[in-house]
Write an enzyme that holds these catalytic residues in place. Structure first.
Site, PDB file in Angstrom:
ATOM      1  N   ASP A  39       4.977  52.655 -16.720  1.00  0.00           N
ATOM      2  CA  ASP A  39       3.718  52.749 -15.975  1.00  0.00           C
ATOM      3  C   ASP A  39       3.480  51.479 -15.151  1.00  0.00           C
ATOM      4  OD1 ASP A  39       1.382  53.930 -15.138  1.00  0.00           O
ATOM      5  OD2 ASP A  39       0.214  53.245 -16.861  1.00  0.00           O
ATOM      6  N   ASN A  87       2.118  65.076 -13.545  1.00  0.00           N
ATOM      7  CA  ASN A  87       2.290  64.308 -12.298  1.00  0.00           C
ATOM      8  C   ASN A  87       2.261  65.183 -11.036  1.00  0.00           C
ATOM      9  OD1 ASN A  87       4.454  61.738 -13.717  1.00  0.00           O
ATOM     10  ND2 ASN A  87       2.270  61.660 -13.263  1.00  0.00           N
TER      11      ASN A  87
HETATM   12  C1  FPP Z   1       4.090  55.599 -13.319  1.00  0.00           C
HETATM   13  O1  FPP Z   1       3.510  54.589 -12.502  1.00  0.00           O
HETATM   14  C2  FPP Z   1       5.432  55.913 -12.838  1.00  0.00           C
HETATM   15  C3  FPP Z   1       5.845  57.141 -12.409  1.00  0.00           C
HETATM   16  C4  FPP Z   1       4.977  58.332 -12.409  1.00  0.00           C
HETATM   17  C5  FPP Z   1       7.197  57.348 -11.875  1.00  0.00           C
HETATM   18  C6  FPP Z   1       8.287  56.642 -12.572  1.00  0.00           C
HETATM   19  C7  FPP Z   1       9.473  56.635 -11.717  1.00  0.00           C
HETATM   20  C8  FPP Z   1      10.322  55.609 -11.566  1.00  0.00           C
HETATM   21  C9  FPP Z   1      10.254  54.361 -12.341  1.00  0.00           C
HETATM   22  C10 FPP Z   1      11.392  55.683 -10.571  1.00  0.00           C
HETATM   23  C11 FPP Z   1      12.617  56.453 -10.821  1.00  0.00           C
HETATM   24  C12 FPP Z   1      13.055  56.773 -12.168  1.00  0.00           C
HETATM   25  C13 FPP Z   1      14.308  57.213 -12.450  1.00  0.00           C
HETATM   26  C14 FPP Z   1      14.638  57.575 -13.844  1.00  0.00           C
HETATM   27  C15 FPP Z   1      15.358  57.328 -11.422  1.00  0.00           C
HETATM   28  P1  FPP Z   1       2.158  54.903 -11.722  1.00  0.00           P
HETATM   29  O2  FPP Z   1       2.501  55.346 -10.366  1.00  0.00           O
HETATM   30  O3  FPP Z   1       1.341  55.867 -12.525  1.00  0.00           O
HETATM   31  O4  FPP Z   1       1.516  53.491 -11.694  1.00  0.00           O
HETATM   32  P2  FPP Z   1      -0.055  53.175 -11.656  1.00  0.00           P
HETATM   33  O5  FPP Z   1      -0.597  53.478 -13.013  1.00  0.00           O
HETATM   34  O6  FPP Z   1      -0.079  51.715 -11.352  1.00  0.00           O
HETATM   35  O7  FPP Z   1      -0.654  54.012 -10.570  1.00  0.00           O
END
Ligand code: FPP
Length: 267
Positions: A39, A87
């Site tokens: 996250d 998501n």
């Molecule tokens: C949460 O951060 C992250 C995600 C929903 C996506 C995770 C994806 C990756 C790390 C990239 C690719 C992964 C692979 C396995 C190739 P958020 O966007 O919810 O962060 P925030 O809470 O700060 O908004």
């Protein structure tokens, strides 16, 4: 149901960590299975006045770092929460970006996964993904299927409630077909129908980004996981931060309902 993972036989013992020595950490327990909620990508980017998508791109670099560090540390399975069932609620442009990022990362990372002996497996409802992504996943799984150093499980369109629901559906189908009787249903029969019955439950459950919640990740499987919350945003979670989490785990006493004395004496 997924096939058994080569070097990890079905493992149901209570305390499944191992003890290893390394140069600077003498005889610390290493979790066999680590699960991570990655996250903080969006906030990492916003703080830098960048679009949220830049945070996801930076997050891929952290994935690479943590996968390779896991292999070095002797972790046998790493499960990363890449895209939750919820998501899809994000803006369409961000969802599309994430899906494209996965396609690109799968293509780009296979060589590196093979060099590191990492087998890839994707868990979750993949039929909802665009065909191009489904093909990319199948190809990457096929290309890495004989690797044995570590299993990397990417949870995509995954939710703990989804997993429990699909297991219940399979049980109901087995009961209707006469393969099992309702009174046979126990925890073992149930967990055999979850997404990865061939792996030990996660020993260590890490969440980055400063929030302290499970967010519908491995609801059943994390019943006895040790929880570790990091204030770092995922793109900032590097090898040192990960080793700190592993060291913290190494000092915890896992009791599984026993008293502390019993746990000390347990094999
Ligand atoms: C949460 O951060 C992250 C995600 C929903 C996506 C995770 C994806 C990756 C790390 C990239 C690719 C992964 C692979 C396995 C190739 P958020 O966007 O919810 O962060 P925030 O809470 O700060 O908004």
């Amino acid at each position: 149901m997924s096939r058994p993972y080569g070097c990890l036989a079905v493992y149901r013992a209570l305390n499944n960590d191992r003890i290893v020595s390394s140069a600077n950490q003498s005889r610390l327990r290493v979790p066999r299975h680590v699960a991570i909620v990655m996250d903080g990508n969006g906030r990492w980017a916003v703080r830098r006045r960048l679009p949220r998508t830049a945070g996801h791109r930076a997050g891929v670099k952290s994935v690479r770092t943590i996968v390779e560090e896991s292999v070095r540390q002797g972790v046998e399975a790493l499960t990363l929460f890449a895209f939750s069932s919820e998501n899809w609620r994000r803006p369409k442009s961000e969802v599309n970006f994430l899906l494209e990022l996965f396609v690109g990362a799968l293509r780009a990372e296979v060589k590196r996964l093979n060099e590191n002996g990492v087998r890839l497996r994707v868990i979750g409802e993949r039929s909802a993904f665009p065909e191009k992504l489904q093909w990319g996943i199948a190809e990457a799984e096929e290309a890495t299927k004989t690797n044995e150093a570590m299993l990397l499980q990417v949870a995509a369109n995954y939710g703990g409630r989804w997993d429990i629901t699909q297991a219940a559906r399979r049980l109901a189908a087995d009961a209707r077909a006469g393969r099992i009787a309702p009174e046979d249903v126990d925890e073992r029969l149930f967990s055999d129908r979850l997404s990865f019955p061939d792996l030990p439950d996660p020993d260590l459950f890490i969440r980055t980004g400063g929030e302290q919640r499970i967010s519908n990740f491995l609801l059943w499987q994390s019943a006895y996981s040790e929880l570790y919350f990091s204030e770092l945003m995922w793109p900032d979670f590097d090898g040192a931060a990960y080793r700190e989490a592993l060291a913290d785990f190494g000092h915890r006493q896992r009791r599984f309902g026993m008293t502390g004395d019993q746990a000390d004496q347990a094999p």
